[in-house]
Write an enzyme that holds these catalytic residues in place. Structure first.
Site: not given
Length: 226
Positions: A9-12, A166
């Site tokens: 997972f990307d964060l921002d 993602i």
């Protein structure tokens, strides 16, 4: 439909909406460098890519001024910016469901690891992730390709088919393509459908619910790019 085992997972713009914290911290840095930008909406372009890239691209800063701008940005971000942030609706439920299904979850972000860990703890979701990988404070390992490759090397007993990335920006999809893994572009973040589709993701979704359908229910509700 592949059965993935490790989800990156990307964060921002993917797990959380960091607009206020990032744009106000960029605004603060620019002001300290005698550049006034009153409209924070114009600074949304800073959400996602490495700061080194954005300051150079959007304000034509050389390496010295880029580093100075990043230091100023972090002054405010460490104190206030990282907490001017909110999770997208349904993210905690998604993460809980994925862990119940025995997926390995990893954060793959261009944000420095130290800040990423603090943000995940602030939201009380750090327990869902087996690994949190971001950039280093010295400016190394900032590209999404490097970050994903680092994660693949950590899980080198797995095949590439086991992984999926993602994210909401083209950098996430390009990083996945460069390392040979599948990807899902999410349009609820800061990348447009056009930006994401031109980068050739495996899937594109418009909501966290659609994301859950692909990962858990194996229902590809949006266009599948082959």
């Amino acid at each position: 439909m592949r059965e993935y085992k490790i989800i990156l997972f990307d964060l921002d713009g993917t797990l959380s909406d960091p607009k206020m914290g990032i744009t106000k911290s960029v605004q603060y840095a620019l002001e300290k460098m005698n550049i006034v930008e009153p409209n924070i909406d114009k600074l949304e372009c800073f959400i996602g890519p490495p700061l080194q890239v954005s300051f150079a691209e959007y304000y034509n800063f050389d390496e010295k001024n880029t580093q100075k701008a990043i230091e100023l940005y972090r002054e405010r971000f460490k104190e206030k910016g990282m907490y001017e942030n909110e999770l997208y609706k349904d993210i905690p439920q998604l993460l809980m469901s994925l862990k119940e299904q025995q997926y390995t979850l990893v954060v793959a972000t261009s944000k420095p690891t130290v800040f990423s860990v603090q943000i995940l703890k602030y939201f009380n979701i750090e327990q869902y992730f087996d690994l949190i990988v971001g950039s280093n404070l010295d400016g190394t390992r900032t590209s999404k390709t490097e970050i994903i490759q680092y994660i693949l090397d950590r899980y080198n007993e797995h095949r590439l088919d086991d992984f999926i990335m993602i994210g909401d920006r083209k950098h996430d999809i390009i990083g996945a393509n460069n390392t040979g893994i599948d990807s899902i572009g999410v349009t609820y973040g800061y990348g447009s459908y056009e930006e994401l589709s031109s980068s050739n993701p495996s899937y594109i979704v418009n909501s966290v619910i659609e994301l859950k359908n692909i990962l858990i229910a194996n229902i590809a509700t949006k266009q599948h790019f082959e």
